[in-house]
Structures are given as structure tokens and as C-alpha cells.
Design an enzyme around this catalytic site. Structure first.
Site, PDB file in Angstrom:
ATOM      1  CG  LEU A 109       0.631-113.520  14.586  1.00 45.52           C
ATOM      2  CD1 LEU A 109       2.117-113.488  14.812  1.00 45.52           C
ATOM      3  CD2 LEU A 109      -0.097-113.033  15.835  1.00 45.52           C
ATOM      4  N   GLY A 141      18.553-114.955  -0.308  1.00 43.87           N
ATOM      5  CA  GLY A 141      19.248-114.579   0.920  1.00 43.87           C
ATOM      6  C   GLY A 141      19.957-115.764   1.541  1.00 43.87           C
ATOM      7  CB  CYS A 152       6.561-120.320  11.684  1.00 37.15           C
ATOM      8  SG  CYS A 152       5.701-119.652  13.121  1.00 37.15           S
ATOM      9  CE  LYS A 183       0.812-120.882  10.673  1.00 37.55           C
ATOM     10  NZ  LYS A 183       1.070-119.486  10.433  1.00 37.55           N
ATOM     11  CB  THR A 208       1.261-124.195  13.710  1.00 36.72           C
ATOM     12  OG1 THR A 208       1.124-122.788  13.529  1.00 36.72           O
ATOM     13  CG2 THR A 208       1.391-124.882  12.362  1.00 36.72           C
ATOM     14  CD  GLU A 250       8.122-114.266  15.769  1.00 37.68           C
ATOM     15  OE1 GLU A 250       9.277-113.850  15.830  1.00 37.68           O
ATOM     16  OE2 GLU A 250       7.785-115.404  16.135  1.00 37.68           O
ATOM     17  CB  VAL A 273       0.553-117.044  18.719  1.00 38.26           C
ATOM     18  CG1 VAL A 273      -0.912-117.289  18.431  1.00 38.26           C
ATOM     19  CG2 VAL A 273       1.352-117.161  17.430  1.00 38.26           C
ATOM     20  CB  ILE A 317      10.624-114.002  -5.232  1.00 38.02           C
ATOM     21  CG1 ILE A 317      10.255-112.564  -5.593  1.00 38.02           C
ATOM     22  CG2 ILE A 317       9.438-114.939  -5.442  1.00 38.02           C
ATOM     23  CD1 ILE A 317      10.039-112.359  -7.101  1.00 38.02           C
ATOM     24  CE1 TYR A 318      13.206-107.902  -2.097  1.00 37.86           C
ATOM     25  CE2 TYR A 318      11.188-108.908  -1.280  1.00 37.86           C
ATOM     26  CZ  TYR A 318      11.844-107.829  -1.841  1.00 37.86           C
ATOM     27  OH  TYR A 318      11.153-106.696  -2.150  1.00 37.86           O
TER      28      TYR A 318
HETATM   29  N1  LIG Z   1       5.565-116.971  16.368  1.00 38.24           N
HETATM   30  C1  LIG Z   1       4.860-116.830  15.272  1.00 38.24           C
HETATM   31  O1  LIG Z   1       5.127-115.962  14.447  1.00 38.24           O
HETATM   32  C2  LIG Z   1       3.678-117.725  14.990  1.00 38.24           C
HETATM   33  C3  LIG Z   1       2.784-117.368  13.968  1.00 38.24           C
HETATM   34  C4  LIG Z   1       1.705-118.206  13.719  1.00 38.24           C
HETATM   35  C5  LIG Z   1       1.543-119.380  14.447  1.00 38.24           C
HETATM   36  N2  LIG Z   1       2.452-119.717  15.410  1.00 38.24           N
HETATM   37  C6  LIG Z   1       2.218-120.943  16.168  1.00 38.24           C
HETATM   38  O2  LIG Z   1       1.604-120.590  17.402  1.00 38.24           O
HETATM   39  C7  LIG Z   1       2.067-121.451  18.454  1.00 38.24           C
HETATM   40  C8  LIG Z   1       2.729-120.623  19.540  1.00 38.24           C
HETATM   41  O3  LIG Z   1       3.877-119.989  19.009  1.00 38.24           O
HETATM   42  P1  LIG Z   1       4.649-118.834  19.781  1.00 38.24           P
HETATM   43  O4  LIG Z   1       5.711-118.353  18.876  1.00 38.24           O
HETATM   44  O5  LIG Z   1       3.660-117.894  20.352  1.00 38.24           O
HETATM   45  O6  LIG Z   1       5.297-119.718  20.978  1.00 38.24           O
HETATM   46  P2  LIG Z   1       6.114-119.211  22.240  1.00 38.24           P
HETATM   47  O7  LIG Z   1       7.123-120.256  22.505  1.00 38.24           O
HETATM   48  O8  LIG Z   1       6.544-117.795  22.042  1.00 38.24           O
HETATM   49  O9  LIG Z   1       5.035-119.208  23.419  1.00 38.24           O
HETATM   50  C9  LIG Z   1       4.433-120.351  23.934  1.00 38.24           C
HETATM   51  C10 LIG Z   1       4.023-120.038  25.379  1.00 38.24           C
HETATM   52  O10 LIG Z   1       3.229-121.108  25.869  1.00 38.24           O
HETATM   53  C11 LIG Z   1       3.532-121.288  27.243  1.00 38.24           C
HETATM   54  N3  LIG Z   1       3.043-122.594  27.689  1.00 38.24           N
HETATM   55  C12 LIG Z   1       3.577-123.830  27.490  1.00 38.24           C
HETATM   56  N4  LIG Z   1       2.795-124.768  28.054  1.00 38.24           N
HETATM   57  C13 LIG Z   1       1.734-124.136  28.623  1.00 38.24           C
HETATM   58  C14 LIG Z   1       0.585-124.549  29.344  1.00 38.24           C
HETATM   59  N5  LIG Z   1       0.348-125.859  29.608  1.00 38.24           N
HETATM   60  N6  LIG Z   1      -0.288-123.626  29.773  1.00 38.24           N
HETATM   61  C15 LIG Z   1      -0.076-122.317  29.507  1.00 38.24           C
HETATM   62  N7  LIG Z   1       0.999-121.848  28.836  1.00 38.24           N
HETATM   63  C16 LIG Z   1       1.889-122.743  28.396  1.00 38.24           C
HETATM   64  C17 LIG Z   1       5.031-121.092  27.290  1.00 38.24           C
HETATM   65  O11 LIG Z   1       5.481-120.809  28.614  1.00 38.24           O
HETATM   66  C18 LIG Z   1       5.199-119.907  26.345  1.00 38.24           C
HETATM   67  O12 LIG Z   1       5.104-118.664  27.027  1.00 38.24           O
HETATM   68  C19 LIG Z   1       3.005-122.450  17.768  1.00 38.24           C
HETATM   69  O13 LIG Z   1       2.272-123.591  17.412  1.00 38.24           O
HETATM   70  C20 LIG Z   1       3.454-121.717  16.533  1.00 38.24           C
HETATM   71  O14 LIG Z   1       3.835-122.595  15.505  1.00 38.24           O
HETATM   72  C21 LIG Z   1       3.493-118.912  15.704  1.00 38.24           C
END
Ligand SMILES: NC(=O)c1ccc[n+]([C@@H]2O[C@H](COP(=O)([O-])OP(=O)(O)OC[C@H]3O[C@@H](n4cnc5c(N)ncnc54)[C@H](O)[C@@H]3O)[C@@H](O)[C@H]2O)c1
Length: 457
Positions: free
Chosen positions: A156, A259, A266, A210, A121, A158, A11, A256-257
Site C-alpha cells: 500500500l 524533485g 519505506c 517487497k 517488510t 500512504e 499498515v 520519474i518525477y
Molecule cells: N508505512 C507504509 O507505507 C508501509 C507500506 C508497506 C510496508 N510497510 C512496512 O510495514 C511495517 C509497519 O510499518 P508502519 O509504517 O505501519 O509502522 P508504524 O511505525 O506506523 O507502526 C508500527 C506499530 O507497531 C507497534 N508495535 C511495536 N511493537 C509491537 C508489539 N510487540 N506488539 C504490538 N504492536 C507493536 C507500534 O506501537 C506501532 O503502533 C514496516 O516493516 C514497514 O516497512 C510500511
């Protein structure tokens, strides 16, 4: 505008790169030095289509850079985005320690007005916790500065993250301060030019939105998987049912796939965290709990089918796996159904030969040193010496394979398809047995048939 983004994961990195692309000056802060070094050299630590090119372009234009220096981050941006992980705590609730660590850094280093924007989130009420953490840290310093805390959840996907960020369906902003809402509107304006897509609301509703979105999508998947299991038992084909109901615009074709279960970073954790939040308010969220337990069962289904086919005798067998990532176009292996399958196969004494177009490296990192896992570079190589093929991720390249070669290479001509990629009648023409999800071909009946055929001979 000048913005700081804490967390350079899926994110944070996508957000940073896209805001930089729109002309903003972005400083990304992460605690992982290796990741920061990689990013400053133009290499993306994750596979996300288009991301590395965007990163390199904006690094060259000096619109984005990466640091581990939180103080520099707090100094840099009017907007302080929090995009760190919120993994499940032991009780299933969202662990806020990373979010609150960032809030503490902001409180420690702040010298002027800041807008703190939570993109992670987070459960309802987190903005209050972030505000309280900043306030106590400020007062420990004997300092007083104005700041706002805004909720701006990220939607978003992935694998399509850049497109989703650049052309969002909606941007949800939760704030109690209309002036902050206007600033956020200006920041997002380049992404919403053809029509307004910003939905402004109160902070708590934004935080809940969310979870509601992810829980609804997970519910659709688990509902369909439940029906697929029923279809298998009653001799119906769930793919016909899918088409039959998807054509109703109130239902729609998306999500609705049937699997072998949902995974990723998430859905599993968010459904769990929402159910946990409900119980904190003494409310029993029955649908959410069912969504989760149906998914857990579904992630075991491919293994159950394989095990039944081989009469439970999997020791020494080799299963070829196509697809490791939790979905196509990503190398993310968090909660991937492939992991459940591989771990069950290993526990039963089987070996795995696996292929994935991009997630092999990540799989090798997670399961390094395992002798019962061989990662191969081409899909057909996975079949060599394998007793059966299991398909776990619906990568495009698996959609039209060479069935004759599959038949001639596998020791036992059988495919277990966890993503319903093929027409069963077509596959069977090649002399292959084919077991998919919810397609009237219950494997429960299969060992009996096999035994009967063996005794006929
Ligand atoms: N991955 C997705 O598709 C997605 C989509 C929407 C929302 N989210 C939400 O967004 C948030 C992040 O998800 P993600 O998948 O990007 O996580 P991620 O694990 O890929 O990345 C998190 C990053 O934060 C860093 N971090 C941890 N503590 C820190 C600090 N104190 N200062 C600076 N950096 C720090 C970690 O080193 C890591 O690089 C989560 O809450 C997730 O639920 C994720």
C-alpha cells in the site's frame, strides 16, 4: 474469519480496518496504550484519507477492536498478522526486534494451530527466524502446537492506502504449505473478485519481492534526479526530458518525477536494508548504494540553491516552506526532505515559517520548543516577513497559487521549487525569480549574475 493484527500503525491499522470492512472479526494489538485508547474511541492517530470513517463504521459494527493484551490477541485469530515496524538498525539492516517480540508472544500464548503472517517488510530469512523464535518459546513451555509462517508483504501507498488495500495490484504470498496458501486465498478473495491477483511463491522470494519493488521505485527516482542535475548543467529542461522518455511504454510516466529527494518510512530504510543484506552475503550491491547516495545529495539540493542565492548569508533570513509531509495526503514526516531543509536552514541561522495542510501537528511534535520555527494555518501566511519561498511537498493546493500576492508579500521575490510545480516562463511573468529542479536555470551561476547586476547599478 477471525484475525489478529499486531501493530496498529499505517499498515496494521489499514489492514485491520479493510479486513473488518470485508466482514471479518479483527482484533488489533499494539503496545502503545494511548494509541489503543484513541483507536477504540474512533480516532485515527494518523492522517490517511477515508481511514477514520472506515474505523468508526467497523467499530460500531463490532467487527474491529483494539487492545494491548497480546495473550487475547493470540487467542483471538486463526491468522496472526505481524505488522510492526522494522526500523533501520545502526548498521542500516532492518531491526527485527519488534517482529521477534511478537513471535515470542505468539509462542508464549499459543494454545492451538495458528497461521503467522508477516506483513512487515523484512529481510530474506526472517520467516525462519520467526519460526525458530516461536519453536524455542513453545519448547520452553514444554508445549507443542502446529503453526505455519507465511510471508505476505504489503504494497500500500500512504495517502492512497485504503484504495490500494481494497483494490490491490497484486497480493504476494510466500508459503511452502499449499493448504495455508488456500486459506490466505479465501481471506483475500473479497479484494480480488474481478480477477485473481494473488501471486503465490516460496517464502524467500516473497520476502525479497517487497524490497525489490521499493528498490526499483527508488532507483527510478534517483536516476531521474541524477539526470535533472545534469540537465541543469547542460542547459536542458528535465521536464521535457521526462515527457520524452515517459511516453516510451517500456519506461512509463510513473516515478520519474525529478524533485528534492524521496523520503518516508519505506524507501530510505528499505534500500539501505537491501544493500546491507547483500553485503551480509558478501555481495556488493552497487546500484543500491548509488541510489541511496544520490538521494542523500538530492535532499540537500534545495538548501544548496537557497544558500547560493543568498551568497551563503542566511543568518537572520526567514524562509517560507510550503509542504512538510514526505509526500501529499499524509502527515508522515519520517525521512521527509523538509526536515533536511529545515535543519540545514536552522544550522545556517535562518528561521522557517512553514505551512502544511495536515503535517503541522506532527512537525510541531518533532520540533517542539524551537523558536526558529513558526507553523502557520494558511499557505499565504507563511510568506509574511519571509525572504523566499521553498516548496517541498506537491500538495494539490500549491499548484495554482496567487503569484501576484506571493510577489508582493515576499521580501525577495524568489521561489525555490523542489517539486517542479510551475511553468518557469509563467512564474517569471510575475516578476518572480524561479528555481526548480533540473530546468536549465542553474543556481550555481546565480550569485555571479547578482553580483554583476549590483555592480552595474
Ligand atoms: N508505512 C507504509 O507505507 C508501509 C507500506 C508497506 C510496508 N510497510 C512496512 O510495514 C511495517 C509497519 O510499518 P508502519 O509504517 O505501519 O509502522 P508504524 O511505525 O506506523 O507502526 C508500527 C506499530 O507497531 C507497534 N508495535 C511495536 N511493537 C509491537 C508489539 N510487540 N506488539 C504490538 N504492536 C507493536 C507500534 O506501537 C506501532 O503502533 C514496516 O516493516 C514497514 O516497512 C510500511
Amino acid at each position: 474469519m477471525r484475525l489478529t493484527i499486531f501493530g496498529s500503525g499505517y499498515v496494521g491499522l489499514v489492514t485491520g480496518a479493510c479486513f473488518a470492512e470485508a466482514g471479518n472479526n479483527v482484533l488489533c494489538v499494539d503496545i502503545d496504550q494511548h494509541k489503543v485508547d484513541m483507536l477504540n474511541s474512533g480516532k485515527s492517530p494518523i492522517f490517511e484519507p477515508g481511514l477514520e470513517a472506515l474505523l468508526q463504521k467497523n467499530l460500531a459494527a463490532k467487527r474491529i477492536s483494539f487492545t494491548t493484551d497480546a495473550a487475547a490477541g493470540v487467542k483471538h485469530g486463526l491468522f496472526q498478522f505481524i505488522a510492526v515496524g522494522t526500523p533501520p538498525d545502526e548498521d542500516g539492516s532492518a531491526d527485527l526486534k519488534y517482529v521477534l517480540a511478537v513471535a515470542e508472544s505468539i509462542g508464549k500464548e499459543m494454545q492451538e494451530y495458528r497461521i503467522v503472517v508477516t506483513k512487515s517488510t523484512v529481510p530474506v530469512g526472517t520467516a525462519d527466524k520467526v519460526r525458530a523464535k516461536i519453536e524455542t518459546t513453545l519448547s520452553a513451555r514444554g508445549a507443542r502446537f502446529e503453526f505455519d509462517v507465511v510471508s505476505n508483504p504489503e504494497f500500500l501507498k500512504e495517502g492512497a492506502a485504503i484504495g490500494d488495500f481494497m483494490k490491490p495490484d497484486r497480493i504476494v504470498v510466500g508459503t511452502d504449505n499449499p493448504r495455508t496458501g488456500e486459506l490466505l486465498k479465501a481471506l483475500y478473495d473479497p479484494f480480488t473478485r474481478n480477477h485473481g491477483r494473488m501471486i503465490l511463491m516460496d517464502v524467500r522470494s516473497s520476502e525479497l519481492t517487497k524490497y525489490a519493488a521499493n528498490a526499483m521505485l527508488a532507483t527510478k527516482i534517483s536516476f531521474m534526479n541524477e539526470l535533472a542535475n545534469l540537465a541543469e548543467r547542460v542547459g536542458a529542461d528535465i521536464e521535457n526530458v521526462r515527457l520524452g522518455i515517459g511516453s516510451d511504454p517500456r519506461i512509463g510516466y510513473h516515478f520519474i518525477y525529478p524533485g528534492c529527494g524521496y523520503g518516508g518510512s519505506c524507501f530510505p530504510k528499505d534500500v539501505q536494508a537491501l544493500a546491507r543484506s547483500a553485503s551480509d552475503y558478501s555481495f556488493d550491491a552497487e546500484v543500491l548504494k548509488a541510489v541511496e547516495s544520490v538521494n542523500k545529495r538530492q535532499k540537500h539540493l534545495l538548501f544548496d540553491k537557497i544558500s547560493k542565492y543568498f551568497d551563503g548569508k542566511l543568518a537572520g533570513k526567514t524562509i517560507a516552506l510550503w509542504g512538510l509531509a514526505f509526500k501529499p495526503n499524509t502527515d508522515d514526516m519520517r525521512e521527509a526532505p523538509s526536515r533536511e531543509l529545515m535543519e540545514s536552514l536552522w544550522a545556517a541561522g535562518a528561521n522557517v515559517r512553514a505551512y502544511d495542510p495536515v503535517a503541522s501537528h506532527e512537525t510541531g511534535r518533532i520540533y517542539s520548543g524551537r523558536k526558529d520555527l513558526v507553523l502557520v494555518e494558511h499557505a499565504l501566511d507563511a510568506l509574511t516577513g519571509a525572504d523566499a519561498l521553498a516548496i517541498v511537498t506537491e500538495w494539490q493546493e500549491f499548484r495554482s497559487p496567487d503569484f501576484e500576492q506571493i510577489k508582493s508579500t515576499l521580501r525577495e521575490p524568489v521561489i525555490f521549487d523542489g517539486r517542479n510545480l510551475y511553468d518557469p516562463a509563467f512564474v517569471k511573468q510575475f516578476g518572480l525569480s524561479y528555481y526548480a529542479i533540473g530546468r536549465g536555470d542553474s543556481v550555481a551561476a546565480r550569485p555571479v549574475e547578482r553580483r554583476r547586476r549590483a555592480s552595474d547599478r
